[in-house]
Design a protein around this motif. Sequence first.
Motif, short mmCIF file in Angstrom:
data_model
loop_
_atom_site.label_atom_id
_atom_site.label_comp_id
_atom_site.label_asym_id
_atom_site.label_seq_id
_atom_site.Cartn_x
_atom_site.Cartn_y
_atom_site.Cartn_z
N VAL A 159 -10.17 -2.57 3.95
CA VAL A 159 -10.39 -1.07 4.75
C VAL A 159 -10.51 -0.03 3.75
O VAL A 159 -10.83 1.22 4.25
CB VAL A 159 -8.96 -0.72 5.60
CG1 VAL A 159 -8.98 -1.86 6.70
CG2 VAL A 159 -7.80 -0.67 4.86
N GLY A 160 -10.15 -0.17 2.61
CA GLY A 160 -10.52 0.71 1.43
C GLY A 160 -9.11 1.42 1.09
O GLY A 160 -8.29 1.70 1.93
N ALA A 161 -9.19 1.77 -0.18
CA ALA A 161 -7.74 1.99 -0.78
C ALA A 161 -7.23 3.47 -0.26
O ALA A 161 -6.12 3.84 -0.16
CB ALA A 161 -7.78 1.96 -2.18
N GLY A 162 -8.37 4.24 0.01
CA GLY A 162 -8.08 5.60 0.48
C GLY A 162 -7.46 5.50 1.76
O GLY A 162 -6.72 6.64 2.10
N VAL A 163 -7.75 4.63 2.71
CA VAL A 163 -6.89 4.52 3.84
C VAL A 163 -5.58 4.37 3.79
O VAL A 163 -4.66 4.86 4.71
CB VAL A 163 -7.66 3.67 4.80
CG1 VAL A 163 -7.24 3.46 6.21
CG2 VAL A 163 -9.14 3.67 5.17
N ARG A 164 -5.07 3.72 2.91
CA ARG A 164 -3.50 3.36 2.55
C ARG A 164 -2.94 2.89 4.09
O ARG A 164 -1.85 3.37 4.37
CB ARG A 164 -2.88 4.81 2.52
CG ARG A 164 -3.28 5.48 1.10
CD ARG A 164 -2.71 6.70 0.89
NE ARG A 164 -1.18 6.82 1.20
CZ ARG A 164 -0.42 6.42 0.59
NH1 ARG A 164 -0.60 5.92 -0.74
NH2 ARG A 164 1.17 6.59 0.75
N LEU A 165 -3.53 1.84 4.30
CA LEU A 165 -3.36 1.29 5.67
C LEU A 165 -1.90 0.24 5.21
O LEU A 165 -1.25 0.21 6.18
CB LEU A 165 -4.52 0.43 6.22
CG LEU A 165 -3.87 -0.38 7.50
CD1 LEU A 165 -3.58 0.51 8.65
CD2 LEU A 165 -5.17 -1.35 8.10
N ALA A 166 -1.73 -0.43 4.24
CA ALA A 166 -0.40 -1.28 4.18
C ALA A 166 0.57 -0.51 4.00
O ALA A 166 1.70 -0.80 4.74
CB ALA A 166 -0.99 -1.90 2.53
N PRO A 167 1.01 0.71 3.56
CA PRO A 167 2.17 1.23 3.64
C PRO A 167 2.45 1.70 4.93
O PRO A 167 3.51 1.63 5.40
CB PRO A 167 1.96 2.52 2.57
CG PRO A 167 1.01 2.34 1.65
CD PRO A 167 -0.17 1.37 2.38
N LEU A 168 1.53 2.35 5.86
CA LEU A 168 1.71 2.61 7.25
C LEU A 168 2.04 1.49 8.04
O LEU A 168 2.97 1.41 8.71
CB LEU A 168 0.17 3.33 7.65
CG LEU A 168 0.42 3.39 9.31
CD1 LEU A 168 1.59 4.47 9.45
CD2 LEU A 168 -0.81 3.95 9.67
N LEU A 169 1.58 0.36 7.81
CA LEU A 169 1.85 -1.09 8.70
C LEU A 169 3.13 -1.39 8.31
O LEU A 169 3.90 -1.85 8.94
CB LEU A 169 0.88 -2.00 8.55
CG LEU A 169 -0.41 -1.70 9.11
CD1 LEU A 169 -1.29 -3.04 8.47
CD2 LEU A 169 -0.56 -1.47 10.46
N LYS A 170 3.56 -1.38 6.90
CA LYS A 170 4.82 -1.64 6.60
C LYS A 170 6.13 -0.89 7.31
O LYS A 170 6.97 -1.60 7.34
CB LYS A 170 4.87 -1.71 4.83
CG LYS A 170 6.25 -2.01 4.29
CD LYS A 170 6.03 -1.59 2.74
CE LYS A 170 6.23 -0.25 2.32
NZ LYS A 170 6.09 -0.29 1.04
N GLN A 171 5.74 0.49 7.10
CA GLN A 171 6.76 1.17 7.91
C GLN A 171 7.07 1.38 9.37
O GLN A 171 8.01 1.56 9.69
CB GLN A 171 6.66 2.73 7.02
CG GLN A 171 6.66 2.87 5.56
CD GLN A 171 6.20 3.99 4.87
OE1 GLN A 171 5.68 4.89 5.30
NE2 GLN A 171 6.75 4.13 3.65
#
Length: 397
Positions: free
Chosen positions: A57-69
């Motif tokens: 999805v691209g590093a700028g989207v920062r999806l992993a931290p959102l899904l984690k939280q």
Amino acid sequence: MTTSAIIAGVLWIVALWRLPSIRHSHKQRSLALTLVTLAAAMTFEVPQVKEAVDAVVGAGVRLAPLLKQLLGVTSAAYLLDFVIAVVRPQGLARRTRLIAGGVTLPLMLIFYALANWTPGGPVRLGEGRGVPFPVLYMTVFTLYIGIAMVVSTWLFLGGVRHSRTLLGKAGLGFLGLGTLLGSLYAFQRIAFVTIQLSSGTEYPDLANLLSTTLKQGTALSVAVGVCLPPLSVAAEYVAAWFNLRKLRPLWAQLTQAAPNVVLATSVRRSRVPFRLERCVIEIEDACLALREYVSADTYTSAQKFVLSQAAGVQCADAVVEACWLRAAVQSARDGGERLRGVEYPPLGVTGRDRASELSWLREVGRAYLLLPVVSEFARTEQSSNIQAQGDSEGSLT
């Protein structure tokens, strides 16, 4: 392999182990979903997983931290639901909890989308019009996690004293420790954000170290706490099997002489605790039936015989009971008549708690089957009864 990967792997093993119980009850469903969402959240802590998500999805989207939280909030909600089902089955603020969860997740998504994220800092403060949204996002996330963990800690640790078994107490204790660490995680996030906003001072390395350590400690404590109560059930099952194996020979001897006490309904072999309960009840019913074949005088004779033949014998009271029981069994098998209008021997099992009851019956069974003094007393009583019967018949002629 990194520490985060090991912890995620452990959580997935525990989650998959508990997943089949999701259909059993509301309590078990909440626990299974807690573990699945917690395992999924900790999976996004693994560097390789974060890199794979960023690559898609691209590093700028920062999806992993959102899904984690988001998964962390969901896990906290299910864990709170679980502890309430265990400790407060009557319920606790259910509507408030539903509203809090229903508001927190959408607000997190909105604030996350509006935030103008920049790298660095525990809240990764934005620039321009996006400045407040990272703070609002972290505020909503941290408040929900903190309140849920504090309430869960209070309930878990308060429920320890009500657990029946040692492993059950330990399980609740570890779950309470996990939620306590989760509370500390929320508090330290609040502390670092407050320091950053008030003074502009940042401690990114320390904040990251504390955050990671507390999250991993929470996950491991919850995993251990979940595993201990089933081990308690397994230990109880093994103890029941051991006691059943020890009591079956005594049961066979007594119920052969008093077959009317045996219940007709069959029980599956796998239901060991239930079979033990039934075995104990039938042994006690057989003792009540068989003592009608002997009088209190037989009990007194057994006491004297045991003291004279086996001085210093361990568990003398159990040996005495085994003696008169064996004499009663012998009388019943020989077609003896039940005695009426006499005082019967006392039952040593009366008035005992569960553990003492099982211990007593095991001692009686061991003496009944193994000690020569018991069989010798039964032979002596049989000879005395035959002689008394012969004398009675002689006097009649």
